[in-house]
Every structure is written in C-alpha cells, then in structure tokens.
Write an enzyme that holds these catalytic residues in place. Structure first.
Site, PDB file in Angstrom:
ATOM      1  CE  LYS A 106      -4.504   0.611   0.307  1.00 21.53           C
ATOM      2  NZ  LYS A 106      -5.431  -0.412  -0.193  1.00 21.53           N
ATOM      3  N   GLY A 218     -20.626   6.488   2.850  1.00 19.32           N
ATOM      4  CA  GLY A 218     -19.705   6.853   1.766  1.00 19.32           C
ATOM      5  C   GLY A 218     -20.469   6.988   0.464  1.00 19.32           C
ATOM      6  N   GLY A 220     -18.366   7.488  -2.579  1.00 22.30           N
ATOM      7  CA  GLY A 220     -17.296   7.496  -3.576  1.00 22.30           C
ATOM      8  C   GLY A 220     -17.497   6.366  -4.568  1.00 22.30           C
ATOM      9  CG  ASN A 221     -15.009   3.703  -7.861  1.00 21.82           C
ATOM     10  OD1 ASN A 221     -14.709   2.561  -7.537  1.00 21.82           O
ATOM     11  ND2 ASN A 221     -15.336   4.007  -9.098  1.00 21.82           N
TER      12      ASN A 221
HETATM   13  N1  GLU Z   1      -7.081   0.052  -3.531  1.00 20.03           N
HETATM   14  C1  GLU Z   1      -7.869  -1.119  -3.782  1.00 20.03           C
HETATM   15  C2  GLU Z   1      -7.946  -1.998  -2.550  1.00 20.03           C
HETATM   16  O1  GLU Z   1      -7.811  -1.565  -1.425  1.00 20.03           O
HETATM   17  C3  GLU Z   1      -7.413  -1.852  -5.015  1.00 20.03           C
HETATM   18  C4  GLU Z   1      -6.002  -2.319  -5.002  1.00 20.03           C
HETATM   19  C5  GLU Z   1      -5.507  -2.789  -6.350  1.00 20.03           C
HETATM   20  O2  GLU Z   1      -6.270  -2.790  -7.311  1.00 20.03           O
HETATM   21  O3  GLU Z   1      -4.339  -3.150  -6.408  1.00 20.03           O
HETATM   22  O4  GLU Z   1      -8.228  -3.153  -2.640  1.00 20.03           O
END
Ligand code: GLU
Length: 427
Positions: A106, A218, A220-221
C-alpha cells in the site's frame, strides 16, 4: 478519525487472534505481523503560485511470498504510516483470500486533493514514482488507485515510470484509463464485487434482494457502483452518508422510498461529496453523519474509511440488520466485531468483500501482458466467478468450524500465505 485509533495495531490484533488459533510458529508470526519492507520519503513540489511545498510519501510492502506486492495509493490529509502498514497487510490477505498470485502493498501521500490543483496533484504523482522507481515494477510491486486517487493519477504515474525506465511497462500500475492499458469493468469492480458477495450472503439467509433496504456509508467510487448493482437486483437504498468538505463533517441523506442514484450523482463532486442544499430541494432528509448506521434496514454497507463501526456506535445498529458488507478497508474495530458476532449479523469482512478491485486489477495486468483486452461482460463474469468462489470458501469454513466470518477469511488467507513462506524456505 476518532481518538488514538491505530489501524496497524488493529490489523495485528486481528492477525494475532487467528495466528494463535492456527498454532503458527513464532517465526511465521513474526514475519506476517510486520511488513517485509517500507519506504518513507519526501516529495518536493513547485506549487502553482511559485512557492514550494514538501509532501510525505510512503510505500509499504507487507508480503510478496505469493507474487508481486499489490495495492493502492491513498491521498489523504490524515494519512499515517501505520494506516499504510495496516492497509498493506490487509492487501496480502485480500489477494490470498481470492487466490490471485499477488502479495500485499500500500502507498500513501499526506495531502488533501480538495486543496490541490490537478497540476499540483500531477507533480505529487510523478514525484512519488521518481522516489520509488527502483522499488516498484510490473514484477515486484504494482500500485493502483485508492481513496482520492483516480485513473488519471495512475496514468501520470505510469508515464513517469516509463520516462524514468525508458521503456513501455503497462503492467506497472493498474486502474489506468480504458484505452491506455486500463481494463473495462475496473471502475465498477470494487462496488460490484461487494454486491456479488452480498447477493450470495442473502441467498444463504434465504432473503430476496428485492425485499431489502440498504444504508450506505460513503458515496465514492465503491459506494456508487454498489448502489447501482443493489438497485439492479431490485433492492432499494434508503440512506447514504458522505463527507462535507465545506463544513468539515459528514451528513447522511435519506429517502424512505429509496434514493435515486443518478439524481444524487448529478449533485455530487468528484470526491463523492453531495451538495446538501440541492439534496434538500430534491426531497432528501439531511441527517447527521452517523445516521446511516441507525437505519431500519436489512443491509449496512460501510464504504468510506477505517474505524467507522466502533464500540460507541455499534449499539445503534437495529435488529433488522442481517448483513454487513465492508466496502471500506478496516471499518469495524475488534470491540464492535464482538457485538456484531453476538447479534448474529452476517459479516462479510473487508478483505473478502472489497477484493473485487484488486481482482480486476489482476485481470488488468493479465490483459496488459497479453496486450489483448477483454470485453466488459467477460471481465465482470470472471470477477463474479472469483468473488463468488471466495465467498463460499469462507462461508463454508465459517459454518463448518463455527467461526465468525472475519476469522474464517483470516484462516484461509493466513494459511495460504504462511504456506507460501514455508515452501520458499523463509520460515
Ligand atoms: N485500492 C484497492 C484496494 O484496497 C485496489 C487495489 C488494487 O487494485 O491493487 O483493494
């Protein structure tokens, strides 16, 4: 964020609980309860007014025993390295529970995109990649969008990576725009994936989606596509909450006979903030930010941030609630989990419920490697198959061993990753 909440301590507590039940040896525990590697760095940016500002950036690589690290990059004013550590760890479990050949990572930058121009955000994206160009890549760590980052941010990052390395590497980052190496269905994937698991939970509980109402935290997307699919299944959403940038607080928007998604999208900014005066004109009740949790509904979908269902507000959940689907990462604290388990609510835990995004990211990488792109239906069908299989593996184990769904998901994920570490001879 409330009080001194530390998401990494929470992620470790969740891990420790299951690691003890699994009798993992000490070395495996030590390896898995901490990240393998992390990078902390500064990103100097020349702002539009000519001044200079330095932003703090992070990338945490939790575990890559099963494949390249994978996970999004968040832009958030309250970002902390412990939040990024927790999210990286959850990515490891997420990829393992849906059984895709990726590890967990992350990234984050402490910044508030509400107060930055697109040009300034572009400089942050490019600076983030320049700091990490040697440590990310299609075969070692593949970033993606997350809170307040979008396909456009991913494209700037791709462009910078390719400029630095002097070659084309479409697989270095996912969540790119369609036509620029992105996958059809990626935008929908997390929200749709969440509802595929909710649909399966309702089947197990013998509940017809058409007879349900849902309340969502929320807008959002993730929330937007979850609402779209719930509606397509015949269910109604009666309440959504979102952050109000002007008032620096959140509000809930309620319509008893069901919100109209497209109508609300018409009065929503790109961060998912709904204009409250316009909502009132359209007949929505505007309630306080926590009101979403105390609605008389069958389904609750926390799709915002971590630490949202806590000891202090879990008691507000009505007896009508049968399913909680965690679209966000880490929305429920361990103390609140206990209450939810006692109430017998069917919990679909975050790293299973919201794994649709990374699963589609994996499909995006596969398509980039082939340089051949699938139709949207093909992507979504494959996504449904993966999410449904993962859901049933977890719910079967939970039934068989009488485990809370979160613990069952952890058992599967931890066992897979621990085995990969063992097979490699790491521990
Ligand atoms: N940010 C998204 C998650 O928390 C997607 C991560 C990704 O596609 O690598 O799962």
């Amino acid at each position: 964020m409330k009080g001194d909440f530390n998401p990494f301590e929470m992620a470790q507590a969740q891990f420790d609980k299951v690691a003890d039940q699994l009798n993992l040896d000490q070395a495996t525990k030590d390896l898995l309860r901490n990240p393998l590697r992390e990078y902390h760095f500064s990103i100097p940016v020349r702002m539009d007014d000519g001044s200079y500002k330095v932003f703090r950036g992070f990338r945490v690589q939790h575990n890559d025993a099963k494949g390249p690290n994978k996970g999004g990059i968040r832009f958030h004013p309250q970002e902390t390295v412990d939040t990024v550590r927790a999210l990286a760890m959850w990515m490891t479990w997420k990829c393992a529970v849906v059984n895709i050949p990726l590890g967990g990572g992350k990234g984050g930058v402490i910044c508030d995109p509400h107060n930055l121009s697109m040009h300034e955000q572009e400089q942050i994206c490019r600076g983030w990649v320049r700091q990490l160009a040697k440590n990310i890549g299609p075969i070692n760590d593949v970033p993606a969008p997350d809170v307040m980052t979008s396909a456009q941010h991913m494209l700037w990052m791709l462009d910078e990576y390719e400029a630095v390395s002097g070659s084309k590497f479409p697989g270095v980052i996912t969540g790119k725009p369609v036509g620029m190496g992105g996958s059809l269905g990626r935008t929908e994937a997390t929200g749709f994936g969440l509802i595929y698991t909710v649909r399966e939970a309702l089947k197990l509980l013998n509940i017809d989606p058409a007879n349900t109402s849902t309340s969502v935290q929320g807008f959002g997307n993730v929330a937007q596509y979850a609402i779209r699919l719930i509606n397509q299944l015949g269910g109604k959403v009666i309440c959504v909450s979102c952050w109000d940038q002007e008032d620096q607080t959140s509000y809930s928007f309620k319509k008893e006979d069901g919100i109209d998604l497209d109508e609300l999208l018409g009065i929503t900014d790109r961060f998912g903030g709904i204009e409250k005066d316009k909502a009132k004109e359209l007949g929505y009740e505007v309630l306080d930010g926590d009101a979403w949790i105390e609605q008389e509904v069958e389904i609750l979908l926390p799709c915002a941030l971590e630490n949202q269902i806590r000891e202090d507000n879990v008691v507000k959940i009505k007896d009508s609630v049968k399913v909680i689907g965690e679209g966000a990462n880490g929305p429920t604290t361990p103390e609140a989990d206990k209450v939810i388990e006692e109430k017998g609510i069917f919990m679909i835990p975050d790293f299973l419920a919201n794994a649709g995004g990374v699963t589609c990211s994996y499909f995006e990488q596969v398509q980039c490697n082939m340089n051949y792109y699938w139709e949207k239906d093909e992507v979504l069908d494959r996504l449904d198959t993966k999410m449904t299989a993962a859901f049933h593996a977890v719910s079967d184990l939970s039934k068989k061993r009488k485990l809370y769904m979160r613990d069952a998901a952890y058992v599967i994920a931890i066992q897979r990753v621990a085995q990969a570490c063992k097979d490699r001879g790491w521990v």
